[in-house]
Design an enzyme around this catalytic site. Structure first.
Site, mmCIF file in Angstrom:
data_model
loop_
_atom_site.group_PDB
_atom_site.id
_atom_site.type_symbol
_atom_site.label_atom_id
_atom_site.label_comp_id
_atom_site.label_asym_id
_atom_site.label_seq_id
_atom_site.Cartn_x
_atom_site.Cartn_y
_atom_site.Cartn_z
ATOM 1 N N SER A 1 145.077 38.744 27.516
ATOM 2 C CA SER A 1 144.192 38.379 26.582
ATOM 3 C C SER A 1 143.360 39.574 25.897
ATOM 4 C CB SER A 1 143.179 37.466 26.707
ATOM 5 O OG SER A 1 142.311 36.993 26.125
ATOM 6 N N TYR B 1 136.752 33.858 32.933
ATOM 7 C CA TYR B 1 137.955 33.798 32.097
ATOM 8 C C TYR B 1 138.088 35.467 31.979
ATOM 9 C CZ TYR B 1 141.432 33.422 28.326
ATOM 10 O OH TYR B 1 142.702 33.312 27.848
HETATM 11 P P1 NDP Z 1 148.005 26.029 26.005
HETATM 12 O O1 NDP Z 1 147.003 25.238 26.548
HETATM 13 O O2 NDP Z 1 148.872 25.274 25.012
HETATM 14 O O3 NDP Z 1 149.272 26.210 27.025
HETATM 15 C C1 NDP Z 1 148.553 26.667 28.641
HETATM 16 C C2 NDP Z 1 150.089 26.284 29.356
HETATM 17 O O4 NDP Z 1 149.494 26.704 30.897
HETATM 18 C C3 NDP Z 1 150.276 24.967 29.398
HETATM 19 O O5 NDP Z 1 151.909 24.827 29.179
HETATM 20 C C4 NDP Z 1 149.926 24.308 30.686
HETATM 21 O O6 NDP Z 1 150.849 23.423 31.232
HETATM 22 C C5 NDP Z 1 150.080 25.570 31.587
HETATM 23 N N1 NDP Z 1 149.308 25.265 32.987
HETATM 24 C C6 NDP Z 1 147.836 25.254 32.883
HETATM 25 N N2 NDP Z 1 147.545 25.176 34.107
HETATM 26 C C7 NDP Z 1 148.866 25.282 34.842
HETATM 27 C C8 NDP Z 1 149.123 25.119 36.368
HETATM 28 N N3 NDP Z 1 148.118 24.979 37.282
HETATM 29 N N4 NDP Z 1 150.455 25.256 36.470
HETATM 30 C C9 NDP Z 1 151.424 25.361 35.701
HETATM 31 N N5 NDP Z 1 151.169 25.446 34.475
HETATM 32 C C10 NDP Z 1 149.568 25.323 33.934
HETATM 33 O O7 NDP Z 1 147.696 27.408 25.609
HETATM 34 P P2 NDP Z 1 148.115 28.831 25.188
HETATM 35 O O8 NDP Z 1 149.534 28.686 24.936
HETATM 36 O O9 NDP Z 1 147.183 29.350 24.352
HETATM 37 O O10 NDP Z 1 148.106 29.562 26.669
HETATM 38 C C11 NDP Z 1 149.118 30.470 27.180
HETATM 39 C C12 NDP Z 1 148.399 31.700 27.714
HETATM 40 O O11 NDP Z 1 148.148 32.517 26.825
HETATM 41 C C13 NDP Z 1 147.241 31.456 28.586
HETATM 42 O O12 NDP Z 1 147.109 32.467 29.695
HETATM 43 C C14 NDP Z 1 145.910 31.860 27.737
HETATM 44 O O13 NDP Z 1 145.089 32.518 28.709
HETATM 45 C C15 NDP Z 1 146.931 32.870 26.762
HETATM 46 N N6 NDP Z 1 146.000 33.269 25.722
HETATM 47 C C16 NDP Z 1 145.969 32.790 24.769
HETATM 48 C C17 NDP Z 1 145.176 32.811 23.772
HETATM 49 C C18 NDP Z 1 144.922 31.878 22.549
HETATM 50 O O14 NDP Z 1 143.848 32.017 21.676
HETATM 51 N N7 NDP Z 1 145.598 30.608 22.607
HETATM 52 C C19 NDP Z 1 144.563 34.158 23.484
HETATM 53 C C20 NDP Z 1 144.718 34.970 24.470
HETATM 54 C C21 NDP Z 1 145.521 34.616 25.515
HETATM 55 P P3 NDP Z 1 150.533 21.987 32.068
HETATM 56 O O15 NDP Z 1 149.462 21.538 31.535
HETATM 57 O O16 NDP Z 1 151.776 21.232 31.583
HETATM 58 O O17 NDP Z 1 150.345 22.449 33.404
#
Ligand code: NDP
Length: 245
Positions: free
Chosen positions: A141, A154
């Site tokens: 990020s 974070y």
């Molecule tokens: P979402 O909330 O849409 O996606 C997060 C994903 O992580 C979900 O698929 C969720 O699946 C999964 N997840 C969370 N906890 C667990 C766990 N314990 N085990 C397995 N899977 C898990 O958000 P984003 O798509 O935005 O996030 C994806 C990545 O991008 C993250 O690492 C985030 O930090 C990073 N990011 C996002 C930004 C943004 O602005 N959106 C900016 C910078 C980085 P489920 O709940 O089904 O397990």
């Protein structure tokens, strides 16, 4: 999507594939000829996505904080798809809020998912990635490069991912290319899980007007992977054009 046609049959494992950037990345890589393994906790979501993608896509319900589940997932990927060529460590949670002991469960969750989850998933899949030349993509990020009030833990997890990625890059070259992707605000559900109500409302306002779509991050991942093996793109920082920090 990239024009690369050399991916036919390559296998990509994507964590956090049930929504946002992970789901978009799964679609993009499948369109580029990868067979994809979708990992997340919400089985209904990854089942539906695997059915939509077709072409040998498999859904594996797994929590990245559960090493046994990851070991079982790796065994399935080996048996059903022949092993992983690409691992995208994307699963993450962003539980922002002022630093206080009220938030300690959130801090633990962020470290366990964002940092330890990525480390454990990589440790479990590493032999598959090394077997034939692989790629490791870590979704970090902007918060891995900056810090601001109320995002300390974070940011700590993402700074941790950045340092760990650079160390791994050096250890694993040239067999496994390591790429760090550092997005700014992307239009996903990420802020909806924030437990501190005031912080959630404030952060959500920024996401309500988010312009960058998860598909645009997925295109970047596909581009990185499509480069010839002699070229490694190690780090990409990308933000909405009007995002200051
Ligand atoms: P979402 O909330 O849409 O996606 C997060 C994903 O992580 C979900 O698929 C969720 O699946 C999964 N997840 C969370 N906890 C667990 C766990 N314990 N085990 C397995 N899977 C898990 O958000 P984003 O798509 O935005 O996030 C994806 C990545 O991008 C993250 O690492 C985030 O930090 C990073 N990011 C996002 C930004 C943004 O602005 N959106 C900016 C910078 C980085 P489920 O709940 O089904 O397990």
């Amino acid at each position: 999507m990239s024009e690369n046609t050399g991916n036919q049959g390559r296998v990509a494992v994507i964590t956090g594939a049930s929504s946002g950037i992970g789901a978009a990345t799964a679609r993009a890589l499948a369109a580029d000829g990868y067979r994809v393994a979708l990992l997340a906790r919400r089985a209904d979501r990854i089942d539906a996505l695997a059915a939509e993608i077709g072409g040998g896509a498999i859904a594996i319900p797994a929590d990245v904080t559960d090493r046994d589940a990851l070991v079982a997932a790796a065994a399935r990927v080996r048996e059903e798809l022949g092993g992983a060529d690409v691992l995208v460590n994307n699963a993450g949670v962003m539980l922002l809020g002022p630093f206080s002991s009220d938030r300690r469960d959130d801090y633990r969750a962020m470290v366990e998912v964002n940092l330890l989850g990525a480390i454990t998933t990589t440790e479990v899949f590493l032999d598959q990635l090394k077997d034939g030349g692989g790629d490791l993509i870590n979704i970090s990020s902007v918060a891995g490069r900056t810090a601001r009030a109320s995002n300390g833990v974070y940011a700590a997890t993402k700074w941790g991912v950045n340092g760990w990625s650079e160390s791994l890059r050096q250890e694993l070259l040239p067999d496994v290319r390591v790429t760090l992707i550092e997005p700014g605000v992307v239009d996903t559900d990420l802020p909806s899980h924030i437990t501190d109500e005031a912080t959630r409302a404030a952060v959500q306002k920024g996401y309500d007007v988010a312009t960058v779509q998860p598909e645009e991050i997925a295109e970047v991942v596909a581009f990185v992977l499509a480069r010839p093996r002699h070229l490694a793109i190690n780090e990409i920082l990308l933000r909405p054009a009007d995002q200051l920090g």
